[in-house]
Structures are given as C-alpha cells and as structure tokens.
Design a protein around this motif. Structure first.
Motif, PDB file in Angstrom:
ATOM      1  N   LEU A 169       0.826  -1.207   0.000  1.00 40.84           N
ATOM      2  CA  LEU A 169       0.000   0.000   0.000  1.00 40.84           C
ATOM      3  C   LEU A 169       0.862   1.260   0.000  1.00 40.84           C
ATOM      4  O   LEU A 169       0.541   2.251  -0.664  1.00 40.84           O
ATOM      5  N   ARG A 170       1.953   1.217   0.754  1.00 42.29           N
ATOM      6  CA  ARG A 170       2.861   2.375   0.768  1.00 42.29           C
ATOM      7  C   ARG A 170       3.489   2.583  -0.611  1.00 42.29           C
ATOM      8  O   ARG A 170       3.676   3.726  -1.046  1.00 42.29           O
ATOM      9  N   VAL A 219       2.100   1.937  -3.461  1.00 41.28           N
ATOM     10  CA  VAL A 219       1.072   2.573  -4.288  1.00 41.28           C
ATOM     11  C   VAL A 219       1.047   4.076  -4.040  1.00 41.28           C
ATOM     12  O   VAL A 219       0.999   4.881  -4.988  1.00 41.28           O
ATOM     13  N   ARG A 220       1.092   4.477  -2.774  1.00 37.69           N
ATOM     14  CA  ARG A 220       1.046   5.910  -2.450  1.00 37.69           C
ATOM     15  C   ARG A 220       2.285   6.647  -2.943  1.00 37.69           C
ATOM     16  O   ARG A 220       2.207   7.832  -3.278  1.00 37.69           O
ATOM     17  N   TYR A 279      -3.578   8.703  -2.745  1.00 35.17           N
ATOM     18  CA  TYR A 279      -3.878   8.393  -1.341  1.00 35.17           C
ATOM     19  C   TYR A 279      -5.019   7.387  -1.240  1.00 35.17           C
ATOM     20  O   TYR A 279      -4.926   6.417  -0.489  1.00 35.17           O
ATOM     21  N   GLY A 315      -4.040   3.956  -2.022  1.00 36.95           N
ATOM     22  CA  GLY A 315      -3.118   3.390  -1.045  1.00 36.95           C
ATOM     23  C   GLY A 315      -3.748   3.128   0.302  1.00 36.95           C
ATOM     24  O   GLY A 315      -3.037   2.883   1.283  1.00 36.95           O
ATOM     25  N   THR A 345      -2.986  -0.326  -9.036  1.00 40.32           N
ATOM     26  CA  THR A 345      -2.003  -0.981  -8.185  1.00 40.32           C
ATOM     27  C   THR A 345      -0.944  -1.684  -9.018  1.00 40.32           C
ATOM     28  O   THR A 345       0.262  -1.595  -8.718  1.00 40.32           O
TER      29      THR A 345
END
Length: 480
Positions: free
Chosen positions: A283-284, A286-287, A305, A308, A340
């Motif tokens: 997830l980080r 992706v951000r 955001y 993520g 993603t």
C-alpha cells in the motif's frame, strides 16, 4: 510469409488439457477416497472437511486484496492441491510405505518412516508444483511475496481439504466398526486435531515454499542463482517443518503438544506478521509511485492516497454501488487493481527489475485506467475526502528538482512557488504525459523526456510524448 501456429500451441488447447488433467485427477482421487472410507464415511468426511475451507480462502483473499490475482490462478491452485497433488501423494505414499514394509519386514517402522520422511517430501513437492507452474507461466501475475503466499496457501488448502475427507471418513468408519453410532470418539478426536487445532498446518508448510518463490520474483535477471536457490530453500524448510509435525506423535506423551505450542503456533504468528507487513508495504508503494501519474494528468490529486488505503478503496466501491449500481462498483474495483499493478510496475522499473514488455504493459494499464476514469475518479475522490481530508503529500522517493526537465520541481508550477499539495503540470498540454522514468541499474537516476510538446493527437483517449510517427506508442519508458 506468416507461419501459422500448430494446433497444440493455441491457448484453448492448453487450457483444455489442463482442465481435463485436473478433472481426471479429481475423479480418480474421489474414487480412491470413497473406496477407503465407504460411501457413508466419505459423506461424513466431506461435510466436516469443508468447514475450514471458506475461512482459509477468505484469509488468503484478504491478503491478496491490494493487487488481486486473477481468479483463474487461484482456482487452478486450489484445484491442483485438491486433485492432482492429493492424487500424487496418496499413490506415492502408499507405494513407498508398502515397499519399505516389504523390504524391512516391519510394518510399524514403515508407517513411521513413511509419515516422517516420505510423506513430507512427496506432498510438499506435489504442492510446490502448482506454485512453480504459476511462477513460470503466469509471471505477470506473480510479482512478489504476497502472490507466492496466496498461491501456495490456496494450493495447500485444497490439498488439506481432500486429505481431511480421507482422515475423517476413515475415523468415522473406525467408530462404526467399534459399534459407536453417529460421530463418536475417534471421529471427534480427529476433527478436533485437524479442523479445530491445526487447519493452518498444510498452508503453513507450503507458504514457506511460496515465500521462496515470492522473494525470487523480486530478484533481477542478473540474480539467476538466487531465483533457483530461494524456492529450493523454501521447499526444504516446508519439508522439514512438515516432517517435524508428522513426527511429533513419536516424541512421547507430550511431544505433539510441545511441537504445536513451541513451533507451530509461533511460526504461524511470525508468518502472519510478515505477510501483513508486506501487504502494508505494498500500500505504501502505491502511495509513493502513483503521484508521478498525477503530475502527468492521468490521475486526480486524491487518487494516490485513496488507492493506497484499503478503507478508502472500500468506500469508493460502496459509493459507486449506491449511486450507479453493481456494474459501477466492479468498474471501480478493476480500476483499483489496474492502478495498483501500474504502481508495482513502475516500482520494479525504478529498481532495475523491469521486464522486457514494460512499455507495452504500462500502455495497457494506463489505457485501462483511462477507460474507467469517469466512473472511478469521482468515487475515489469522494473516498479520499471521507477518510483523510486534507489530502497529505506523498512525494516519490527519488530526487525531484527539475525532474521533468522543464525547470520546475515536484509540486511547483509557474509562479506558484512551493506547493502544499500534489505536483502540477509545469507546461500546457492537451493530454496526459507519462515519464520520465529512471534508468534501470541506476537507482534514483532520472531520464528526462527531451523535445517540445506537439499539438493534440487525433487518437481517442490520452496520448503521451511528442512522437507523431505512426506505429510509435508515444510512451516514455524505462530503457530495457
């Protein structure tokens, strides 16, 4: 002159052969299990063995929510474990045990040796074959640790399902022979050990193999030895833990409980922590990787955001479902998956691990996002406002001054000064721009896109780059 592919090279032929193989394996293993347990024992075993399956599948699907793998891969993994791997194991284990009993004239030692040595090697190798097949033939879908864990876990879940039918059905038959009616002592004890205490046992063993393949997937083309040794090391660890688990009954009265509490439970906890941590790291990623596409006009400032955050993703799908119906929610879910994949693709390229089809894959993903933006973008913007207003800054983890070669830094525009939000475009344009991408092999390096922007493109949808030549994709890309 074009050469036509042979009939066996067509995709539908390969799919048909694989489905036929799994179906035949399923029918054979069904007949073998029913022969050993009887019809009544088979039905009882089936009813009890199916109980943990939905929970295990849901757990692995939850781990896979950041970048969901295709259903066909997951279905293949479960079917391979339940049919092909189970058939290989039951035939090979029976043959090896009988051979050892004949050679040593000691049936009891043959059973012990078969359970602690033969079974772990045969079963883990059979389950690892599914992970290997996905790794080799679905490489685009196998990009890291979570993919390895999910494929391995679902394969082991299918294998445990078939094995539990056999064990529970046999236990029920034993109770029937002793005169007990219904589900009595042996069946209850088997159910407690295999379904209540250790439904995660087989997934835990095979996940070690999946970890090896997952780490190997993160290796570069230059690290070929690592790509071979890591899956092999994971497989050997899976065999060792499986052998320890099977042999725990021979360690004395409290051997089983000691192995369960001292090894199995801690190992399960550590692996659970590892895959959850890996999920958060994804997830980080992706951000951190998507803001460059915001600067190029492909995404709105809120989307990196929202994409993520699993909570924001869920809110976006719910928002689309309430206002536009289930088809819109599916569009948003597909948008999230493609975005993603795009973030992971860029992350691998920045670290020098991009594949030869990077340009083609990036173009495919960007076009899929653009097709769905009218439905997905409002839902994701709404989710971002609901979860974390105001939107925080997630700058990319590489040097930013003048990164586009136009004299403006990340988050700055003409006359704007330092920006407090996401990057803005430093030049007029008629369509989203992608790039620049750092060179593989030079971490953090920048590869500015030279040349002026040309006018609008006649093609529908977004266009990137100043290349008016026909046949050129126009996508700025990693040099591969």
């Amino acid at each position: 002159m074009l050469r036509h592919a042979h009939w066996w090279q067509h995709k539908w032929v390969r799919y048909g052969a694989l489905i036929t193989l799994l179906a035949l394996s399923g029918l054979v293993i069904l007949a073998l299990v029913r022969e050993q347990t009887g019809t009544q024992g088979f039905l009882v075993g089936l009813g009890l063995a199916v109980l943990p399956v939905p929970l295990l599948i849901a757990a692995f699907r939850w781990l896979d929510r950041v970048e969901p793998g295709p259903w066909r891969n997951l279905l293949f993994a479960f079917a391979w474990g339940a049919c092909a791997a189970a058939l290989i194991a039951i035939v090979a284990n029976s043959f090896a045990t009988r051979w050892i009993a004949t050679a040593t004239a000691d049936p009891s030692s043959a059973d012990t040796l078969g359970a602690t040595v033969i079974a772990p090697v045969v079963e883990e190798s059979a389950k690892a074959a599914a992970v290997l097949l996905v790794f080799l033939f679905r490489r685009r879908d196998f990009t890291g640790i979570v993919d390895g864990v999910v494929i391995a876990g679902l394969t082991a879940t299918g294998f445990a399902f078939t094995e539990n039918i056999l064990y529970l059905g046999t236990a029920f038959g034993t109770d029937q022979l002793t005169g007990d009616s219904g589900i009595a002592s042996v069946t209850a004890a088997t159910f407690f050990v295999r379904i209540i205490m250790s439904p995660f046992a087989h997934p835990l063993f095979t996940v070690l193999t999946g970890l090896g393949f997952g780490i190997a997937a993160l290796s570069t083309d230059r690290q070929r030895v690592r790509r071979v040794l890591l899956p092999l090391a994971g497989l050997l660890l899976a065999m060792a833990m499986h052998a320890l688990w099977n042999g725990s009954a021979t360690f004395g009265e409290w051997g089983f409980l000691a192995v369960y509490l001292a090894i199995m439970v801690p190992a399960f906890a550590v692996l659970t922590w590892l895959v959850v941590w890996t999920r958060q790291r994804e997830l980080r990623t992706v951000r951190e990787e998507l803001p460059v596409y915001t600067a190029a006009g492909w995404l709105s400032p809120a989307e990196p955001y929202a994409l993520g955050s699993m909570r924001a993703r869920r809110l976006a799908r719910d928002h689309a479902r309430r206002h536009l119906g289930k088809p819109a929610a599916r569009e948003v879910a597909q948008y999230e998956a493609y975005a993603t994949s795009l973030a992971f693709l860029r992350h691998r390229g920045r670290r020098g691990r991009s594949e030869a089809d990077f340009v083609v894959r990036e173009r495919e993903l960007l076009n899929e996002l653009w097709r769905r933006k009218d439905v997905a973008r409002p839902a994701l913007d709404h989710a971002a406002r609901m979860t974390a207003p105001p939107i925080p800054v997630f700058a990319p983890p590489w040097p930013v001054p003048g990164m586009y070669g136009y004299g403006y830094g990340y988050g700055q525009g003409p006359g704007a000064g330092p920006a407090a939000g996401y990057p803005v475009r430093p030049y007029p344009q008629t369509g989203p721009q992608v790039g620049p991408h750092p060179q593989p092999g030079a971490p953090g390096g920048l590869h500015p896109q030279p040349g002026p922007q040309v006018g609008p493109h006649p093609q529908p949808g977004p266009q990137v780059g100043p290349h008016p030549q026909p046949g050129y994709s126009g996508y700025d890309h990693y040099q591969v």
